[in-house]
Design an enzyme around this catalytic site. Sequence first.
Site, PDB file in Angstrom:
ATOM      1  N   LYS A 111       0.824  -1.212   0.000  1.00 53.12           N
ATOM      2  CA  LYS A 111       0.000   0.000   0.000  1.00 53.12           C
ATOM      3  C   LYS A 111       0.856   1.260   0.000  1.00 53.12           C
ATOM      4  O   LYS A 111       0.510   2.250  -0.644  1.00 53.12           O
ATOM      5  CB  LYS A 111      -0.948   0.000   1.205  1.00 53.12           C
ATOM      6  CG  LYS A 111      -2.038  -1.047   1.068  1.00 53.12           C
ATOM      7  CD  LYS A 111      -3.091  -0.929   2.141  1.00 53.12           C
ATOM      8  CE  LYS A 111      -4.187  -1.965   1.891  1.00 53.12           C
ATOM      9  NZ  LYS A 111      -5.198  -1.980   2.935  1.00 53.12           N
ATOM     10  N   LYS A 192      -4.984 -10.235  -6.234  1.00 53.80           N
ATOM     11  CA  LYS A 192      -6.258 -10.522  -5.565  1.00 53.80           C
ATOM     12  C   LYS A 192      -7.291  -9.459  -5.934  1.00 53.80           C
ATOM     13  O   LYS A 192      -6.933  -8.307  -6.210  1.00 53.80           O
ATOM     14  CB  LYS A 192      -6.054 -10.601  -4.047  1.00 53.80           C
ATOM     15  CG  LYS A 192      -5.712  -9.292  -3.428  1.00 53.80           C
ATOM     16  CD  LYS A 192      -5.771  -9.316  -1.915  1.00 53.80           C
ATOM     17  CE  LYS A 192      -5.475  -7.895  -1.457  1.00 53.80           C
ATOM     18  NZ  LYS A 192      -5.498  -7.622  -0.079  1.00 53.80           N
ATOM     19  N   LYS A 195     -10.673  -3.746  -3.359  1.00 52.34           N
ATOM     20  CA  LYS A 195     -11.447  -2.511  -3.478  1.00 52.34           C
ATOM     21  C   LYS A 195     -10.647  -1.448  -4.213  1.00 52.34           C
ATOM     22  O   LYS A 195     -11.190  -0.509  -4.757  1.00 52.34           O
ATOM     23  CB  LYS A 195     -11.802  -1.968  -2.086  1.00 52.34           C
ATOM     24  CG  LYS A 195     -12.721  -2.864  -1.285  1.00 52.34           C
ATOM     25  CD  LYS A 195     -12.905  -2.305   0.135  1.00 52.34           C
ATOM     26  CE  LYS A 195     -13.495  -3.324   1.073  1.00 52.34           C
ATOM     27  NZ  LYS A 195     -12.923  -3.292   2.417  1.00 52.34           N
TER      28      LYS A 195
HETATM   29  P1  TYM Z   1     -10.694  -5.697   4.324  1.00 53.91           P
HETATM   30  O1  TYM Z   1     -11.687  -4.654   4.659  1.00 53.91           O
HETATM   31  O2  TYM Z   1      -9.691  -5.414   3.259  1.00 53.91           O
HETATM   32  O3  TYM Z   1     -11.423  -7.039   3.904  1.00 53.91           O
HETATM   33  C1  TYM Z   1     -12.457  -7.642   4.671  1.00 53.91           C
HETATM   34  C2  TYM Z   1     -12.332  -9.152   4.599  1.00 53.91           C
HETATM   35  O4  TYM Z   1     -12.375  -9.586   3.234  1.00 53.91           O
HETATM   36  C3  TYM Z   1     -11.269 -10.461   2.978  1.00 53.91           C
HETATM   37  N1  TYM Z   1     -10.848 -10.290   1.580  1.00 53.91           N
HETATM   38  C4  TYM Z   1     -10.734 -11.296   0.696  1.00 53.91           C
HETATM   39  N2  TYM Z   1     -10.972 -12.616   0.806  1.00 53.91           N
HETATM   40  C5  TYM Z   1     -10.793 -13.370  -0.305  1.00 53.91           C
HETATM   41  N3  TYM Z   1     -10.383 -12.872  -1.503  1.00 53.91           N
HETATM   42  C6  TYM Z   1     -10.133 -11.547  -1.657  1.00 53.91           C
HETATM   43  N4  TYM Z   1      -9.750 -11.071  -2.833  1.00 53.91           N
HETATM   44  C7  TYM Z   1     -10.306 -10.696  -0.522  1.00 53.91           C
HETATM   45  N5  TYM Z   1     -10.158  -9.366  -0.328  1.00 53.91           N
HETATM   46  C8  TYM Z   1     -10.489  -9.130   0.969  1.00 53.91           C
HETATM   47  C9  TYM Z   1     -10.190  -9.994   3.936  1.00 53.91           C
HETATM   48  O5  TYM Z   1      -9.246 -11.030   4.154  1.00 53.91           O
HETATM   49  C10 TYM Z   1     -10.987  -9.666   5.163  1.00 53.91           C
HETATM   50  O6  TYM Z   1     -11.228 -10.829   5.938  1.00 53.91           O
HETATM   51  N6  TYM Z   1      -7.306  -5.322   7.970  1.00 53.91           N
HETATM   52  C11 TYM Z   1      -8.632  -5.815   7.643  1.00 53.91           C
HETATM   53  C12 TYM Z   1      -9.735  -5.253   8.522  1.00 53.91           C
HETATM   54  C13 TYM Z   1      -9.583  -5.506   9.983  1.00 53.91           C
HETATM   55  C14 TYM Z   1      -9.723  -6.737  10.639  1.00 53.91           C
HETATM   56  C15 TYM Z   1      -9.584  -6.442  12.037  1.00 53.91           C
HETATM   57  C16 TYM Z   1      -9.953  -8.040  10.202  1.00 53.91           C
HETATM   58  C17 TYM Z   1      -9.331  -4.537  10.914  1.00 53.91           C
HETATM   59  N7  TYM Z   1      -9.351  -5.119  12.166  1.00 53.91           N
HETATM   60  C18 TYM Z   1      -9.669  -7.459  12.983  1.00 53.91           C
HETATM   61  C19 TYM Z   1     -10.039  -9.041  11.171  1.00 53.91           C
HETATM   62  C20 TYM Z   1      -9.900  -8.742  12.548  1.00 53.91           C
HETATM   63  C21 TYM Z   1      -8.945  -5.419   6.220  1.00 53.91           C
HETATM   64  O7  TYM Z   1      -8.419  -4.476   5.703  1.00 53.91           O
HETATM   65  O8  TYM Z   1      -9.932  -6.164   5.640  1.00 53.91           O
END
Ligand code: TYM
Length: 327
Positions: A111, A192, A195
């Site tokens: 990022k 992957k 967003k």
């Molecule tokens: P975020 O908001 O990017 O994504 C939310 C969830 O979606 C999953 N994900 C995917 N799974 C499969 N294929 C993909 N292409 C894909 N893109 C996203 C992510 O693995 C995630 O589970 N850092 C985290 C948010 C967060 C969090 C937490 C997660 C903050 N605190 C505590 C778990 C526990 C994030 O940016 O997810």
Amino acid sequence: MVRVLSCIQPSGDVHLGNYLGALRNWVHGQHRAEVFHGIVDLHALTATDRPGVLGDHTLRLAAVLFAVGLDPDVATVFVQSHVPEHAQLGWVMECTVSFGELSRMTQFKDKSERRDFVSAGLFTYPALQAADILLYDAQEVPVGDDQRQHIEITRDVAIRFNGRFGETFVVPKAVTPPVGARVMDLQDPTSKMSKSSAGTAGTVYLTDDPSDIDKKFRRAVTDSRAEVTYDREAQPGVANLLDILAAATGDDPRRLAGSYQQYGQLKKDTGDAVVAMLAPIQQRYRDLLEDRAELGRLLRIGADRARGVAATTLSRAYGAIGLLPPS
Ligand code: TYM
């Protein structure tokens, strides 16, 4: 009862990767565990500087979470900034994690390379994420594959804190689904689905029209081998379609590979399966968004329940460190 916590950022529209990698598992979890799910708006600050958009994204994301099936009677859905203990324990975690550990985070490297302004918050992001998880004594964290490193560092800081100050935190583990843990971009199947992809053609959003979904799958990038095998290395585009079709229909990607000769049919069937899977979610999403006051009410209830747990854990952590309690 098992405690589960996982969160999602309100940083853009929810896509198929979010759903198959995480949200769908959250919904399954609520019937066998006590589940907490946060909309982490403070995390999204690392990528947002436009005034006013975050609140709207947060409310829309709440509608998505209820639309995919989280039941507010059993699942606690809350907004991170409504529970101040996250920021408070986040600081403690910043003082528990090392600079070296944070420097090794691949998400930070990816990022920060793509941005002109790299905030300190982007760097310390995993410390706040550790706080999110540890505040709820979560044993399990259902996530997609890309979050594994963040859960590993959470485990490391929990173990370090417990070693320094005495048993305080539950050490959590990541739980990923057997298929759908890493949904790839339809235009660039070696990256992957995300967003923040360059364009929208490779990303299927949960709120896309059926005709757009169909178009995106028909135009999905495959290869020129003209055979259908499940091989993520040699045929990443085809394997991604098979994974998505398998995840949408509850089938096995290897078995499905045997029933296709042509890419065209595979693309069509995958698009159809995704449209069918998303149709009821899209209907509920539209209904939920009509009553924003009700969404706000559900989030208030969620924040109250979340604070009940988070405040107890924070004071346990402060007590373990030996901070002077207010008299
Ligand atoms: P975020 O908001 O990017 O994504 C939310 C969830 O979606 C999953 N994900 C995917 N799974 C499969 N294929 C993909 N292409 C894909 N893109 C996203 C992510 O693995 C995630 O589970 N850092 C985290 C948010 C967060 C969090 C937490 C997660 C903050 N605190 C505590 C778990 C526990 C994030 O940016 O997810």
